[in-house]
Design an enzyme around this catalytic site. Structure first.
Site, mmCIF file in Angstrom:
data_model
loop_
_atom_site.group_PDB
_atom_site.id
_atom_site.type_symbol
_atom_site.label_atom_id
_atom_site.label_comp_id
_atom_site.label_asym_id
_atom_site.label_seq_id
_atom_site.Cartn_x
_atom_site.Cartn_y
_atom_site.Cartn_z
ATOM 1 N N CYS A 186 29.563 -102.332 -29.908
ATOM 2 C CA CYS A 186 29.071 -100.954 -29.943
ATOM 3 C C CYS A 186 29.264 -100.178 -28.647
ATOM 4 O O CYS A 186 28.949 -98.991 -28.591
ATOM 5 C CB CYS A 186 27.611 -100.944 -30.373
ATOM 6 S SG CYS A 186 27.412 -101.808 -31.939
ATOM 7 N N HIS A 223 21.039 -94.488 -26.512
ATOM 8 C CA HIS A 223 21.709 -95.349 -27.485
ATOM 9 C C HIS A 223 20.901 -95.311 -28.784
ATOM 10 O O HIS A 223 21.467 -95.194 -29.860
ATOM 11 C CB HIS A 223 21.818 -96.766 -26.916
ATOM 12 C CG HIS A 223 22.571 -97.712 -27.792
ATOM 13 N ND1 HIS A 223 23.859 -97.462 -28.197
ATOM 14 C CD2 HIS A 223 22.226 -98.901 -28.350
ATOM 15 C CE1 HIS A 223 24.280 -98.472 -28.976
ATOM 16 N NE2 HIS A 223 23.305 -99.346 -29.080
ATOM 17 N N HIS A 277 24.924 -95.016 -36.830
ATOM 18 C CA HIS A 277 25.501 -95.723 -35.701
ATOM 19 C C HIS A 277 26.993 -95.935 -35.974
ATOM 20 O O HIS A 277 27.369 -96.737 -36.819
ATOM 21 C CB HIS A 277 24.785 -97.066 -35.525
ATOM 22 C CG HIS A 277 25.155 -97.798 -34.276
ATOM 23 N ND1 HIS A 277 26.177 -97.386 -33.445
ATOM 24 C CD2 HIS A 277 24.635 -98.918 -33.704
ATOM 25 C CE1 HIS A 277 26.265 -98.227 -32.429
ATOM 26 N NE2 HIS A 277 25.341 -99.168 -32.555
#
Lengths: 397, 354, 86
Positions: free
Chosen positions: A156, A289, A324
């Site tokens: 990620c 995040h 995400h």
């Protein structure tokens, strides 16, 4: 003092739509696009995602690519974002320019469809399209003759690390400019992977909320054109902003869990500040995040407190809009942050109602106008691959 | 600034954690050669390795053998290259997902499938919080990791680095790649590498760790100059950029005495190596290595390893020479390691005796 | 206490979690599985959830439910015997 690194182009595609303008509009209107998947063929139709509305064929048409051209969704998304990034920057000569892409899923979205048929010698063109680098090459070759290209895969934080590598290459004088970012399509593989980790929310996600139940996966791509200030000036480019600082660190604790002290996240943010030569009070907004999982949101909050003490800048997680976007997230959220910076607003953290007991931090709940000069964006990955980038309004040297 | 290779530890289809291949190489007896594994129990506790597949065990073992325990936390960065990541775990998760209709899936295989598992597991084992990155770019995966490490040294941000290159070839992926013409239909002989007439190579596996530092130590193997990466370069670009980077070491192409080439038995691949080595350094000795290590996305790391070992031992064994009898009397001093992937991506690395 | 189920669980746990060096008799059925005791972690907890689903037809909605159930093998066996669907 070292020469500034400036951003001269940006491009994005996510569930919010194609392009900077559509993204900006959604952020201002607080419209999120997280819901039932249309294109991904999965049994888990009850799990909402931030899927890009356009089908592969629609993306092909948008790009003017023939329908028989073999390409998987991950590079198609990248091509869409890259096209806009190059157009906004006006860069035409790609010699002495590096192309750095971040991805993890690669061609998996087709491999999982054809896997059993591969063994009978069918669809073999997708066997060679499986690895991460395959897509990067297709994307790069469509848009120019780069000095070299490479692919970063740190889950990620892939796209954030691609921005960081591009900046280092420019700093060291290896290239004049770099096209940096990342791309990731949804795949059954990682949807099921995240599901097996039991961190997928079955409603729209609510990062930093006390009752957060996990994340929504999204898909998308984003790219930045970054270059030496002198290079941008020489070719008369419009400078969007500066890449003021960045850091890549490792939590070095556990494959999926975060250390109690949030070492990786703490180091990423504080080293990025140090790298930029800035104080904590210089940061006007943080694009967190903020995945919506308990583990991330608590530990990111702990790290924010450790870095900023009592004066944590306003922050939000725009994963509440896009889901995400995994390997693309670092770039998707950098572009969102730059949109916010240039238009002086802070996007809302949708879905938040009550702060987490242990940390008590409240994100921005509504998109708010504010004069912004410097912003930070965080990208943390599996295995503790944690990175932060800082962008500032451009000031003529 | 000079950067050195202080230590290299490899696990491959040759004897593990040794350079026995210099004297007594193992030649392939199959089209698909798998790791020769060391006794992992000597290096990894059962608690550390219980969830790990072979590739991860090899990567951790090579890393442990490369960096002494007392230096692990101080390491400034970990740079990993892997073309396919932990593909066995990827396959296990994928197969189970397809067979079980996306129900009741074990998370471990998913967690271990991401490419950055290797680099992050090394960081966890080393308690190393420094720069950590993984590249997965086909035949340039290792080369990109090495480039990034050298870049960080040049920016004066790091003083030590672990660079790891790991790739495994599962039975299933061997079969899949067979459909795409990656492998020869018969077992490769050394002659196939010297005078290739058909397409395809043979599959190898590799996990190799390099410890780089900016200080010369007692057992330093060699100096590592720099690495240049290219994408579909013209001949002029290859010559110009190589000449330019050599000049920063006060070298010209004429000073290169040895070139390490990635002949893999595939006629098109090998002809390109012959062509560019004749273009750049026609006078240099040609060394090959894939005839004993096999082919993988990160096999170019073994080229750097072979070059560094030859410089360190001041000797090039005849079985590594492309042309027999070309050994000459001069010892290897300045080596270029040349890598290309399907005539698309290229890299050139300089190694020097020190 | 269902002794056969306890024995069965020990064997399944050793297999699923790759506790290669262990034998069922090494595991104390009343000792904690996480932290001390066997020293398992969050990934193991997820594997145990999959084990319960596959072998006993028990589906947990939330990973945090496992915390109570996986305190020890005895507690786990007790929970399984009360809730199993296969």
């Amino acid at each position: 003092m070292a020469e500034k690194i400036v951003v001269t182009g940006y491009g994005i595609i996510s569930s919010l739509g194609i392009g900077v303008d559509k993204t900006k509009e959604a952020l201002l209107k607080e419209e999120r696009f997280i819901g039932k998947v249309l294109h991904l063929q999965t049994e888990h139709t009850d799990i909402p995602c931030g899927e890009v509305k356009e089908s592969d064929d629609e993306l092909r048409r948008h790009l003017g690519i023939n329908s028989d051209y073999i390409v998987t969704r991950t590079p198609l998304l990248a091509m869409t974002a890259l096209k806009e990034a190059l157009q906004t920057s006006g860069i035409t000569d790609s010699t002495n320019t590096a192309f750095i892409n971040g991805t993890t899923v690669g061609g998996m979205e087709k491999s999982e469809l054809y896997y059993n048929e591969f063994f009978n010698g069918k669809h073999t063109e997708y066997i060679t399209a499986h690895d991460c680098g395959a897509g990067t090459e297709q994307v790069g070759q469509l848009f120019g003759h780069f000095s070299f290209m490479t692919t970063i895969s740190t889950a990620c934080s892939s796209a954030a690390n691609s921005i960081i590598l591009g900046a280092d290459l420019i700093k060291a004088g290896k290239v004049d400019a770099a096209i940096v970012g990342g791309t990731e399509s949804l795949s059954k593989f990682h949807l099921n992977g995240f599901n097996s980790l039991m961190i997928l929310e079955h409603e729209a996600c609510r990062p930093f909320d006390k009752n957060n139940q996990g994340l929504n996966l999204g898909e998308g791509a984003a790219f930045l054109v970054i270059e030496k200030e002198s290079n941008a000036k020489k070719r008369g480019a419009h400078i969007l902003c500066e890449l003021a600082g960045y850091a890549n660190t490792c939590d070095a604790f556990h494959q999926t869990a975060t250390s109690a002290e949030s070492t990786g996240a703490y180091l990423a943010m504080s080293k990025a500040l140090q790298n930029a030569g800035l104080k904590t009070s210089d940061i006007d907004y943080i694009n967190a995040h903020g995945t919506g999982t308990e583990d991330n949101d608590i530990h990111e909050s702990i790290a924010l407190k450790k870095v900023f003490g009592e004066n944590i800048p306003p922050f939000s997680s725009t994963k509440s809009y896009t889901g995400h976007t995994t390997s693309a997230a670092g770039a998707v959220e950098s572009v969102i942050s730059i949109i916010a910076l240039l238009n002086n607003f802070m996007p809302a953290n949708i879905g938040f109602s009550e702060p987490i007991d242990a940390t008590g931090l409240k994100p921005i709940t509504h998109t708010t106008k504010k004069q912004l000069n410097t912003i930070m964006t965080n990208s943390f990955g599996f295995g503790g691959n944690d990175s932060s980038c800082i962008f500032s309004k451009y000031q003529v040297s | 600034m000079s950067i050195y290779i202080e230590k290299i530890a490899q696990i491959s289809i040759q004897s593990p954690l040794s350079d026995e291949w210099m004297r007594d190489p193992i030649y392939p007896t199959q089209r698909h050669c798998r790791f020769i594994c060391p006794d992992f129990k000597q290096f990894l506790s059962p608690a550390t390795s219980r969830r790990m597949g072979t590739l991860l065990k090899c990567a951790l073992t090579s890393a442990f053998n490369c960096v002494k325990e007392e230096n692990r936390t101080q390491l400034d960065g970990i740079f990993t290259g892997s073309g396919l990541g932990c593909i066995e775990n990827t396959e296990k998760f994928l197969t189970s997902m397809l067979e079980n209709n996306e129900q009741s899936l074990s998370p471990t295989n998913f967690i271990q499938s991401t490419h950055n598992t290797i680099g992050s597991q090394i960081a966890i084992a080393f308690q190393c919080h420094g720069y950590n990155i993984t590249f997965s770019h086909r035949g340039l995966s290792f080369d990109s990791a090495l480039m990034n490490a050298l870049l960080k040294f040049k920016l004066n941000e790091i003083h030590s680095a672990l660079v790891n290159a790991s790739d495994e070839m599962s039975d299933a992926y061997f079969k899949l790649f067979d459909h795409t013409g990656y492998w020869k239909k018969s077992i490769c002989t050394t002659d196939d590498f010297k005078h290739a007439i058909s397409s395809g190579s043979f599959a190898g596996e590799n996990s190799v760790s390099f410890l780089l530092t900016d200080k010369k130590a007692e057992h330093t193997l060699c100096e590592i100059g720099d690495i240049e990466l290219f994408h579909t370069p013209s001949d002029k670009e290859l010559i110009d950029r190589t000449t330019r980077f050599l000049s920063s070491y006060q070298l010209t192409l004429n000073d290169i005495d040895t070139v390490v080439l990635g002949h893999n038995g595939d006629v098109e691949n090998d002809e390109e190596y012959n062509r560019i080595s004749n273009l750049l350094v026609p006078h240099a000795r040609k060394v090959i290595y894939k005839h004993i290590f096999g082919e993988s996305f990160t096999m170019s790391a073994m080229g750097v390893y072979v070059g560094a070992t030859c410089i360190n031992q001041q000797h090039i064994p005849s079985h590594l020479l492309l042309q027999e009898g070309s050994t000459g009397h001069h010892k290897p001093t300045n080596i270029l390691v040349v890598n290309h992937f399907k005539k698309i991506d290229y890299s050139i690395t300089l190694l020097r005796s020190c | 206490m269902d002794k056969t189920l306890v024995q069965e669980l020990k064997e399944e746990i050793i297999e699923v979690l790759n506790l290669e060096e262990m034998k069922p008799e090494d595991i104390d059925a009343s000792a904690p599985l996480f932290g001390e005791g066997l020293g398992l972690d969050s990934i193991d907890a997820l594997e145990l959830i999959v084990l319960m689903e596959k072998n006993y037809g028990i589906k947990l909605k939330n990973a945090s439910e496992g915390k109570e159930i996986f305190r020890s093998i005895e507690i786990m066996a007790d929970y399984i015997s009360k809730n199993r669907t296969k």
